[in-house]
Design a protein around this motif. Structure first.
Motif, PDB file in Angstrom:
ATOM      1  N   GLU A  71      11.592 -63.849 -35.299  1.00 13.52           N
ATOM      2  CA  GLU A  71      10.166 -63.538 -35.122  1.00 13.52           C
ATOM      3  C   GLU A  71       9.889 -63.076 -33.690  1.00 13.52           C
ATOM      4  O   GLU A  71       9.080 -62.163 -33.479  1.00 13.52           O
ATOM      5  CB  GLU A  71       9.321 -64.764 -35.462  1.00 13.52           C
ATOM      6  CG  GLU A  71       9.253 -65.055 -36.952  1.00 13.52           C
ATOM      7  CD  GLU A  71       8.455 -66.309 -37.266  1.00 13.52           C
ATOM      8  OE1 GLU A  71       7.930 -66.409 -38.394  1.00 13.52           O
ATOM      9  OE2 GLU A  71       8.359 -67.196 -36.379  1.00 13.52           O
ATOM     10  N   THR A  72      10.552 -63.691 -32.725  1.00 11.77           N
ATOM     11  CA  THR A  72      10.381 -63.265 -31.325  1.00 11.77           C
ATOM     12  C   THR A  72      10.895 -61.854 -31.123  1.00 11.77           C
ATOM     13  O   THR A  72      10.268 -61.045 -30.425  1.00 11.77           O
ATOM     14  CB  THR A  72      11.106 -64.247 -30.384  1.00 11.77           C
ATOM     15  OG1 THR A  72      10.572 -65.556 -30.554  1.00 11.77           O
ATOM     16  CG2 THR A  72      10.939 -63.821 -28.935  1.00 11.77           C
ATOM     17  N   ILE A  73      12.034 -61.530 -31.724  1.00 11.50           N
ATOM     18  CA  ILE A  73      12.565 -60.168 -31.634  1.00 11.50           C
ATOM     19  C   ILE A  73      11.596 -59.178 -32.266  1.00 11.50           C
ATOM     20  O   ILE A  73      11.298 -58.118 -31.694  1.00 11.50           O
ATOM     21  CB  ILE A  73      13.954 -60.083 -32.306  1.00 11.50           C
ATOM     22  CG1 ILE A  73      14.984 -60.914 -31.533  1.00 11.50           C
ATOM     23  CG2 ILE A  73      14.412 -58.628 -32.396  1.00 11.50           C
ATOM     24  CD1 ILE A  73      16.334 -61.033 -32.227  1.00 11.50           C
ATOM     25  N   ALA A  74      11.105 -59.513 -33.456  1.00  9.38           N
ATOM     26  CA  ALA A  74      10.153 -58.623 -34.142  1.00  9.38           C
ATOM     27  C   ALA A  74       8.879 -58.454 -33.327  1.00  9.38           C
ATOM     28  O   ALA A  74       8.325 -57.345 -33.237  1.00  9.38           O
ATOM     29  CB  ALA A  74       9.839 -59.168 -35.538  1.00  9.38           C
ATOM     30  N   ASP A  75       8.400 -59.539 -32.727  1.00 11.74           N
ATOM     31  CA  ASP A  75       7.190 -59.455 -31.890  1.00 11.74           C
ATOM     32  C   ASP A  75       7.426 -58.550 -30.691  1.00 11.74           C
ATOM     33  O   ASP A  75       6.560 -57.754 -30.320  1.00 11.74           O
ATOM     34  CB  ASP A  75       6.779 -60.849 -31.409  1.00 11.74           C
ATOM     35  CG  ASP A  75       6.190 -61.706 -32.526  1.00 11.74           C
ATOM     36  OD1 ASP A  75       5.847 -61.136 -33.588  1.00 11.74           O
ATOM     37  OD2 ASP A  75       6.091 -62.929 -32.333  1.00 11.74           O
ATOM     38  N   TRP A  76       8.611 -58.671 -30.064  1.00 12.63           N
ATOM     39  CA  TRP A  76       8.936 -57.812 -28.915  1.00 12.63           C
ATOM     40  C   TRP A  76       8.987 -56.346 -29.339  1.00 12.63           C
ATOM     41  O   TRP A  76       8.473 -55.467 -28.634  1.00 12.63           O
ATOM     42  CB  TRP A  76      10.266 -58.236 -28.293  1.00 12.63           C
ATOM     43  CG  TRP A  76      10.646 -57.389 -27.123  1.00 12.63           C
ATOM     44  CD1 TRP A  76      10.262 -57.562 -25.821  1.00 12.63           C
ATOM     45  CD2 TRP A  76      11.463 -56.215 -27.145  1.00 12.63           C
ATOM     46  NE1 TRP A  76      10.789 -56.570 -25.035  1.00 12.63           N
ATOM     47  CE2 TRP A  76      11.525 -55.729 -25.827  1.00 12.63           C
ATOM     48  CE3 TRP A  76      12.143 -55.524 -28.150  1.00 12.63           C
ATOM     49  CZ2 TRP A  76      12.253 -54.581 -25.495  1.00 12.63           C
ATOM     50  CZ3 TRP A  76      12.860 -54.383 -27.820  1.00 12.63           C
ATOM     51  CH2 TRP A  76      12.909 -53.925 -26.509  1.00 12.63           C
ATOM     52  N   LEU A  77       9.605 -56.077 -30.475  1.00 17.08           N
ATOM     53  CA  LEU A  77       9.682 -54.698 -30.962  1.00 17.08           C
ATOM     54  C   LEU A  77       8.287 -54.128 -31.214  1.00 17.08           C
ATOM     55  O   LEU A  77       8.039 -52.942 -30.970  1.00 17.08           O
ATOM     56  CB  LEU A  77      10.520 -54.636 -32.242  1.00 17.08           C
ATOM     57  CG  LEU A  77      12.035 -54.766 -32.052  1.00 17.08           C
ATOM     58  CD1 LEU A  77      12.723 -55.040 -33.382  1.00 17.08           C
ATOM     59  CD2 LEU A  77      12.610 -53.508 -31.397  1.00 17.08           C
ATOM     60  N   HIS A  78       7.391 -54.954 -31.688  1.00 12.79           N
ATOM     61  CA  HIS A  78       6.022 -54.487 -31.907  1.00 12.79           C
ATOM     62  C   HIS A  78       5.302 -54.265 -30.575  1.00 12.79           C
ATOM     63  O   HIS A  78       4.650 -53.228 -30.369  1.00 12.79           O
ATOM     64  CB  HIS A  78       5.256 -55.500 -32.750  1.00 12.79           C
ATOM     65  CG  HIS A  78       3.825 -55.131 -32.969  1.00 12.79           C
ATOM     66  ND1 HIS A  78       3.433 -54.086 -33.795  1.00 12.79           N
ATOM     67  CD2 HIS A  78       2.675 -55.644 -32.452  1.00 12.79           C
ATOM     68  CE1 HIS A  78       2.121 -53.978 -33.781  1.00 12.79           C
ATOM     69  NE2 HIS A  78       1.633 -54.904 -32.974  1.00 12.79           N
ATOM     70  N   ARG A  79       5.440 -55.211 -29.666  1.00 10.27           N
ATOM     71  CA  ARG A  79       4.720 -55.161 -28.389  1.00 10.27           C
ATOM     72  C   ARG A  79       5.225 -54.068 -27.465  1.00 10.27           C
ATOM     73  O   ARG A  79       4.453 -53.337 -26.849  1.00 10.27           O
ATOM     74  CB  ARG A  79       4.836 -56.533 -27.714  1.00 10.27           C
ATOM     75  CG  ARG A  79       4.052 -56.662 -26.413  1.00 10.27           C
ATOM     76  CD  ARG A  79       4.161 -58.066 -25.836  1.00 10.27           C
ATOM     77  NE  ARG A  79       5.421 -58.313 -25.137  1.00 10.27           N
ATOM     78  CZ  ARG A  79       6.389 -59.080 -25.578  1.00 10.27           C
ATOM     79  NH1 ARG A  79       6.283 -59.680 -26.755  1.00 10.27           N
ATOM     80  NH2 ARG A  79       7.495 -59.266 -24.873  1.00 10.27           N
ATOM     81  N   ARG A  80       6.540 -53.946 -27.363  1.00  8.91           N
ATOM     82  CA  ARG A  80       7.134 -53.053 -26.366  1.00  8.91           C
ATOM     83  C   ARG A  80       7.580 -51.712 -26.933  1.00  8.91           C
ATOM     84  O   ARG A  80       7.703 -50.732 -26.206  1.00  8.91           O
ATOM     85  CB  ARG A  80       8.339 -53.737 -25.704  1.00  8.91           C
ATOM     86  CG  ARG A  80       8.005 -55.051 -25.023  1.00  8.91           C
ATOM     87  CD  ARG A  80       7.163 -54.838 -23.781  1.00  8.91           C
ATOM     88  NE  ARG A  80       7.969 -54.264 -22.698  1.00  8.91           N
ATOM     89  CZ  ARG A  80       7.484 -53.774 -21.577  1.00  8.91           C
ATOM     90  NH1 ARG A  80       6.181 -53.768 -21.398  1.00  8.91           N
ATOM     91  NH2 ARG A  80       8.267 -53.277 -20.658  1.00  8.91           N
ATOM     92  N   VAL A  81       7.856 -51.664 -28.222  1.00 10.41           N
ATOM     93  CA  VAL A  81       8.429 -50.464 -28.836  1.00 10.41           C
ATOM     94  C   VAL A  81       7.445 -49.808 -29.802  1.00 10.41           C
ATOM     95  O   VAL A  81       7.563 -48.634 -30.114  1.00 10.41           O
ATOM     96  CB  VAL A  81       9.759 -50.829 -29.535  1.00 10.41           C
ATOM     97  CG1 VAL A  81      10.310 -49.685 -30.348  1.00 10.41           C
ATOM     98  CG2 VAL A  81      10.790 -51.298 -28.506  1.00 10.41           C
ATOM     99  N   GLY A  82       6.463 -50.577 -30.266  1.00  7.91           N
ATOM    100  CA  GLY A  82       5.494 -50.033 -31.208  1.00  7.91           C
ATOM    101  C   GLY A  82       5.958 -50.056 -32.641  1.00  7.91           C
ATOM    102  O   GLY A  82       5.353 -49.406 -33.505  1.00  7.91           O
ATOM    103  N   ALA A  83       7.024 -50.801 -32.928  1.00 15.41           N
ATOM    104  CA  ALA A  83       7.588 -50.820 -34.281  1.00 15.41           C
ATOM    105  C   ALA A  83       6.859 -51.820 -35.161  1.00 15.41           C
ATOM    106  O   ALA A  83       6.562 -52.940 -34.741  1.00 15.41           O
ATOM    107  CB  ALA A  83       9.067 -51.176 -34.220  1.00 15.41           C
ATOM    108  N   GLU A  84       6.577 -51.420 -36.385  1.00 16.97           N
ATOM    109  CA  GLU A  84       6.025 -52.325 -37.390  1.00 16.97           C
ATOM    110  C   GLU A  84       7.202 -52.887 -38.177  1.00 16.97           C
ATOM    111  O   GLU A  84       7.750 -52.243 -39.062  1.00 16.97           O
ATOM    112  CB  GLU A  84       5.069 -51.560 -38.305  1.00 16.97           C
ATOM    113  CG  GLU A  84       3.874 -50.951 -37.587  1.00 16.97           C
ATOM    114  CD  GLU A  84       2.935 -52.005 -37.007  1.00 16.97           C
ATOM    115  OE1 GLU A  84       2.973 -53.157 -37.484  1.00 16.97           O
ATOM    116  OE2 GLU A  84       2.177 -51.672 -36.073  1.00 16.97           O
TER     117      GLU A  84
END
Length: 365
Positions: A71-84
């Motif tokens: 979940e932390t990895i997914a949150d980082w990808l959303h926050r920093r990379v814009g990935a859904e």
């Protein structure tokens, strides 16, 4: 012994640099090593504390890691990379080099298949192809490739060694080509947070890939942005079907990130402050080295991101390596990254402020 696997592989490039390293070490002022690009600054305290707090973990960790980590990895990808993206589509790995080297094998590639990678590239893309018996193929444009044979297409933005950043249009073109031909596209984005004169974009961003990540993977590392090369902390994310397949294979192979490193990874991705601090260090070192190299007579090409300056004197790279080694400065020859780099050197600015200052003084005479 017949058919040794090592016989399929090229000479390990860094072994060729050893004589020049000895010359640089012998300089009265000591070596200024800008060759490998290994972090030299302290591991941030928030990460050290997370590692220590998880040190009493006697049981086996899981290959997928706990849900909280994913979940932390997914949150980082959303926050920093814009990935859904969700936690079902991410997987921690034992350093990104391990994944690059063994991904073609884990995907079942072999003789008759092709693995394509940029003409100037990290050598492990080629190694990964050779380890499984596939054919390594260099390219400048995906239009050059044979879609009937290419099974795996590597992108690398920001690039190692050149620091070049692919724009969103270039990424969309590659994604469209790969999807049209059923080719898995894997984007090595290990330097994504280290843009200087351009803002790197992930292949997982909706403006690049649309509403989903079908046929796409992105590889990320914490080695550079968090000084964690010694931890071997990284992850792959994207198409959940492919991620699940890799999970099953890696479970059989026991490719497990140690539990304390999993905890450290979560702490590193949850904290942006240490990344900004490290970027500031690298920005200052980059500016100092670039100015000194240009004053010495080098031309810098690309280098708009990553941790390297792609420099040339318009002569064979090994002559430049030898000249700089005599000054106690060690750099990587450009042909480590393919014949197209034979007149360049790669200068990493992952050295202490003191060593950078020493090199600047020597270059300026």
């Amino acid at each position: 012994m017949k058919n040794k696997l090592s016989d399929l592989l090229p000479e390990f490039p860094w072994d060729r640099l050893e004589p020049y390293k000895r010359t640089a070490v012998a300089h009265p002022g000591g070596i200024c090593d800008f060759s490998v690009g290994t972090p030299v600054d302290p591991v941030p305290e928030v990460i050290q504390k997370a590692l220590a707090a998880s040190s009493d973990t006697p049981g086996y960790p899981t290959v997928w890691g706990p849900l909280e980590l994913r979940e932390t990895i997914a949150d980082w990808l959303h926050r920093r990379v814009g990935a859904e993206i969700g936690p079902q589509a991410v997987l921690p790995t034992v350093g990104s080099k391990e994944l690059v080297a063994w991904l073609p094998t884990q995907l079942g590639l072999g003789p008759g298949d092709q693995v394509a990678y940029p003409r100037l590239a990290y050598p492990t893309y080629e190694v990964g192809a050779r380890l499984c018996g596939a054919e390594p193929v260099e390219y400048d444009s995906v239009d050059e490739l044979d879609p009937a044979r290419v099974r795996l297409l590597w992108l690398n933005s920001p690039s190692n060694p050149t620091g070049r950043v692919l724009g969103a249009d270039e990424l969309r073109t590659a994604v469209a080509w790969a999807r049209e031909h059923g080719v898995l596209l894997v984007s090595d984005e290990c330097y994504l947070e280290l843009g200087w004169e351009a803002e790197p974009v992930s292949v997982l961003h909706p403006e690049v890939c649309g509403d989903g990540h079908e046929g796409l993977l992105a590889v990320h590392s914490l080695s550079k942005r968090s000084n964690l090369a010694g931890y071997r902390a990284s992850f792959v994310a994207g198409d959940p079907v492919v991620v699940r397949e890799l999970l099953e294979i890696r479970k059989h192979g026991g490719m497990i990130v140690p539990a304390p490193v999993q905890a450290a990874t979560a702490a590193a991705l949850a904290d942006d402050a240490h990344v900004a601090e490290q970027r500031g260090r690298y920005a200052a070192r980059r500016a100092a080295l670039r100015g000194a190299l240009e004053a010495y007579g080098f031309r810098i090409e690309h280098s708009e991101a990553s941790l390297y300056l792609w420099a040339t004197q318009d002569r064979p790279c090994w002559e430049t390596v030898a000249e700089l080694a005599a000054l106690g400065i060690l750099v990587a020859p450009g042909d480590f990254y393919g014949p197209a780099g034979e007149r360049f050197v790669r200068v990493a600015f992952t050295a202490t402020d003191e060593r950078v200052a020493a090199a600047v003084e020597r270059l300026r005479g």
